[in-house]
Design a protein around this motif. Structure first.
Motif, PDB file in Angstrom:
ATOM      1  N   GLN A 286       0.816  -1.210   0.000  1.00 57.90           N
ATOM      2  CA  GLN A 286       0.000   0.000   0.000  1.00 57.90           C
ATOM      3  C   GLN A 286       0.857   1.270   0.000  1.00 57.90           C
ATOM      4  OE1 GLN A 286      -3.522  -0.063  -0.119  1.00 57.90           O
ATOM      5  NE2 GLN A 286      -2.972  -2.175  -0.625  1.00 57.90           N
ATOM      6  N   GLN A 288       3.076   2.197   2.496  1.00 58.01           N
ATOM      7  CA  GLN A 288       3.459   2.689   3.813  1.00 58.01           C
ATOM      8  C   GLN A 288       4.680   1.925   4.329  1.00 58.01           C
ATOM      9  OE1 GLN A 288      -0.100   2.125   6.057  1.00 58.01           O
ATOM     10  NE2 GLN A 288      -1.223   3.711   4.983  1.00 58.01           N
ATOM     11  N   GLU A 290       6.344  -0.171   6.801  1.00 62.71           N
ATOM     12  CA  GLU A 290       5.853  -1.057   7.864  1.00 62.71           C
ATOM     13  C   GLU A 290       6.822  -1.124   9.034  1.00 62.71           C
ATOM     14  OE1 GLU A 290       5.148  -4.718   5.709  1.00 62.71           O
ATOM     15  OE2 GLU A 290       2.996  -4.291   5.677  1.00 62.71           O
ATOM     16  N   GLN A 313       7.549   7.199   9.073  1.00 65.77           N
ATOM     17  CA  GLN A 313       6.419   8.027   8.643  1.00 65.77           C
ATOM     18  C   GLN A 313       6.339   8.183   7.128  1.00 65.77           C
ATOM     19  OE1 GLN A 313       4.218   8.966  11.000  1.00 65.77           O
ATOM     20  NE2 GLN A 313       5.602   7.873  12.392  1.00 65.77           N
ATOM     21  N   VAL A 315       5.665   7.579   3.187  1.00 65.03           N
ATOM     22  CA  VAL A 315       4.604   6.903   2.434  1.00 65.03           C
ATOM     23  C   VAL A 315       4.845   7.105   0.947  1.00 65.03           C
ATOM     24  CG1 VAL A 315       2.118   6.702   2.037  1.00 65.03           C
ATOM     25  CG2 VAL A 315       2.947   7.386   4.289  1.00 65.03           C
ATOM     26  N   ARG A 318       0.459   4.540  -3.773  1.00 68.19           N
ATOM     27  CA  ARG A 318       0.207   3.103  -3.893  1.00 68.19           C
ATOM     28  C   ARG A 318       0.637   2.565  -5.256  1.00 68.19           C
ATOM     29  NH1 ARG A 318      -5.572   1.152  -2.054  1.00 68.19           N
ATOM     30  NH2 ARG A 318      -6.146   2.830  -3.468  1.00 68.19           N
ATOM     31  N   PRO A 368      -1.192   8.575   7.552  1.00 69.46           N
ATOM     32  CA  PRO A 368      -1.204   8.298   6.114  1.00 69.46           C
ATOM     33  C   PRO A 368      -2.581   8.555   5.508  1.00 69.46           C
ATOM     34  CG  PRO A 368      -1.273   6.246   7.368  1.00 69.46           C
ATOM     35  CD  PRO A 368      -1.048   7.355   8.360  1.00 69.46           C
ATOM     36  N   SER A 370      -4.469   6.694   3.880  1.00 66.17           N
ATOM     37  CA  SER A 370      -5.420   5.590   4.044  1.00 66.17           C
ATOM     38  C   SER A 370      -6.246   5.738   5.316  1.00 66.17           C
ATOM     39  CB  SER A 370      -4.678   4.248   4.051  1.00 66.17           C
ATOM     40  OG  SER A 370      -3.672   4.243   5.047  1.00 66.17           O
TER      41      SER A 370
END
Length: 656
Positions: A286, A288, A290, A313, A315, A318, A368, A370
């Protein structure tokens, strides 16, 4: 811990309770938490199981362990902590269970960079472990303490290596892993030659690539490249880096993230401008991050964790993340230093309006896109238009989806902002309109048309009868409507727009928006040779030259200084591609000063090239009475690519 042992702790001889207890425990032992959790919940509510008893503690620990495993970390950790002391006192029958949850708690603490708590849990687990069973916990402890000044990390690595070497048939793979860990620790202690020797020993113990490189083997070569670079052996460093695969993504260029900020220098992080780190991270499909961990830093655990926290942090859009091969999403490394800039350098014309919106709808920074999308969907289902609008505005500011998805969310937000809901005050609605419209992707337009359409849309919004009564909202729309570097046919129109803002007496004399417009007008007057007018506009801001350098609008780029000669010869020879983010001051004459590279991928390859290149970048001149800085701690990205074996350097322009 086995199911029969758990059965001995049953609180009651009645078969129904005993059966439930055994079933829940067996499911827990089998890691089937979906089955175990409802049974544990039923047992926890049963009055026959009294607080303070051993069965009550066992249920709390096992239930909490399952909650943690299924992502309900806060509730699970509280339950485990509630029952763990009693289980720890219960003796050998529960030692395996205690080890399991001590390790779990240690990993949770390490994931949130709580060094001391994690260390305490790992030591508690090690106190109950013997022989080969100690290896995994020793590994976690060594990684946690790699940046400490004592010998805990090295002692753990030595013990781990000894365990791997014991017996008639040593485990070469484990030996290699421990040598790799030892090498990293030594590099972080400044014992570079010893660290390199340990890493070379790890390479000798590795099974070989057989034409295919595992992630583990790639990271070992990245470590060796780092060690070689630190010993000034650049040729060997580049060879190992090439073997690791870094900077060689072929059809899928690994580009900068949509959200990518280095940590701040200063007392909040403890970082100094000269501190440097290499951070390894994993990217989800996605986009981000992890997990992130610092593998090299010239400082303490606190400094190492500050770098990792910042990377956590980041991102990626996608669609960009989907194009990054899984091999690189599993583990990628960047070189990073702290930033001297507060934010992104320079004030944004939207900041005052965003401050107003935040007073109505407070929000946590750094979430984020999302999360905001999910919040908007939940609010819409619940019929809460105010909460939905708040989430959609935040989403628009950080949205990394495709243009059509972004546009759909923005259009929905505009409908809500214009809908007249009594739950949404007029000032919040006006702020939302400008924030959403300024985030609108211009699909179907190219180049000059895109700029003209965006300007037309924002000017039309600014003159909307409802918005026109709101000085802050109207002037914010006008400020961002005026291009930073207008074409000749737009120059007079843009100037008229800025004058409207600069002279709007509905705002305070030294309101940031008026200052923003006045500085731009001063710059324009100076460029046209009218220094008297430039001085008048500058004086109207009420700013000192130092204040102006901190908040002044960023000048437009006029010469990006990109040329094949800036592509490092060694990088070209080995086929490396990558990117870097630089930070610099922009002087009044448009020249850059104090240039430094703050993020670079892959590590060590393009750091110097990006710095040298931006030393020659030029921006529009700005008016300053004493010829000081026009903009402090500004930043830009540069991408180094080799399309068709022709090296290219490209500056990635920031958003206006």
């Amino acid at each position: 811990m086995t199911a029969p042992a758990a059965a001995q702790t049953a609180p009651d001889a009645r078969p129904d309770l005993q059966t439930l207890f055994n079933a829940a425990t067996q499911a827990w032992v089998d890691n089937d938490c979906a089955k175990a959790l409802p049974i544990f919940a039923q047992l926890a509510d049963d009055p026959r199981i009294r607080p303070g008893t051993l069965p009550y503690a066992a249920i709390a620990v096992r239930r909490g362990d399952c909650l943690i495993a299924t992502g309900q970390t806060m509730q699970g950790e509280a339950l485990v902590q509630q029952g763990l002391p009693q289980l720890s006192r219960a003796g050998e029958d529960f030692s395996n269970e205690v080890v399991r949850v001590e390790q779990r708690l240690g990993n949770l603490a390490a994931a949130r960079w709580d060094h001391d708590t994690a260390l305490a849990h790992y030591k508690a687990a090690l106190a109950l472990l013997k022989g080969q069973d100690r290896s995994q916990t020793l590994m976690w402890l060594a990684q946690l303490t790699s940046f400490d000044s004592d010998n805990q990390a090295l002692d753990a690595a030595e013990e781990g290596y000894a365990l791997a070497s014991a017996g008639p048939k040593p485990d070469k793979h484990a030996q290699g892993m421990w040598q790799m860990v030892k090498g990293r620790i030594l590099l972080n202690r400044g014992r570079v030659k010893e660290g390199r020797a340990a890493l070379e020993q790890a390479l000798k113990l590795s099974p070989g690539t057989n034409g295919r490189l595992s992630v583990e083997e790639a990271l070992l070569r990245a470590d060796l490249a780092q060690a070689a670079m630190l010993t000034k052996d650049r040729e060997t460093a580049y060879r190992y880096m090439a073997e690791s695969g870094a900077g060689r993504l072929e059809k899928s260029l690994f580009t900068k993230a949509g959200q990518m900020e280095p940590p701040m220098c200063g007392p909040d992080t403890g970082l100094e401008p000269e501190d440097r780190a290499v951070v390894e991270f994993t990217i989800s499909d996605q986009g981000q991050v992890e997990s992130a961990r610092t593998v090299y830093a010239n400082g303490s655990y606190a400094k190492a964790s500050a770098f990792a926290r910042a990377v956590q942090q980041w991102v990626w859009p996608r669609e960009d993340a989907a194009r990054i091969p899984e091999f690189f999403r599993i583990a990628t490394r960047v070189e990073i230093v702290c930033t001297r800039a507060e934010g992104t350098g320079g004030i944004s014309a939207l900041n005052p309006l965003l401050t107003r919106f935040s007073q109505w709808a407070p929000a946590s920074d750094g979430l984020p896109w999302s999360r905001w999308l999910a919040a908007a969907e939940v609010a819409q289902k619940a019929g809460k238009e105010d909460a939905e609008l708040a989430a959609l505005v935040r989403l628009a500011l950080v949205d990394l989806r495709g243009a059509q998805d972004r546009l759909a969310s923005i259009e929905r937000g505009l409908v809500l902002a214009r809908g007249g809901s009594p739950a949404i005050p007029a000032e919040a609605a006006h702020a939302a309109l400008v924030l959403l419209e300024s985030s609108r992707p211009q699909t179907g337009h190219k180049g000059e048309d895109r700029e003209r359409v965006a300007m037309d849309q924002l000017l039309a919004l600014a003159d909307d009868p409802a918005l026109a009564q709101d000085a802050l909202a109207q002037d914010s729309a006008l400020s961002i409507a005026a291009p930073r570097r207008p074409r000749s046919d737009q120059a007079e129109r843009a100037r008229a727009v800025l004058i409207r803002v600069a002279q709007d007496q509905r705002l305070a004399e030294h309101h940031p928006l008026r200052q923003f417009a006045q500085l731009r007008l001063a710059n324009e007057a100076a460029r046209s040779g009218d220094l008297d007018k430039a001085g008048q506009w500058f004086a109207a801001t009420g700013l000192t030259q130092e204040q102006c350098a901190l908040i002044g609008p960023r000048p437009a780029l006029t010469n990006n200084n990109s040329a094949p000669s800036h592509f490092p010869t060694e990088a070209l020879r080995y086929g490396f591609e990558g990117w870097a983010r630089t930070e610099f001051d922009i002087e009044a004459n448009g020249h850059t000063a104090q240039v430094r590279t703050v993020i670079a991928y892959p590590p060590f390859v393009f750091t110097d090239a990006a710095r040298d290149m931006f030393t020659g970048v030029r921006y529009q001149p700005s008016y300053r009475p004493e010829r000081g800085a026009a903009c402090s701690a500004s930043s830009d990205f540069v991408r180094f690519v080799i399309p068709g074996n022709i090296n290219t350097v490209k500056v990635i322009k920031p958003k206006s």
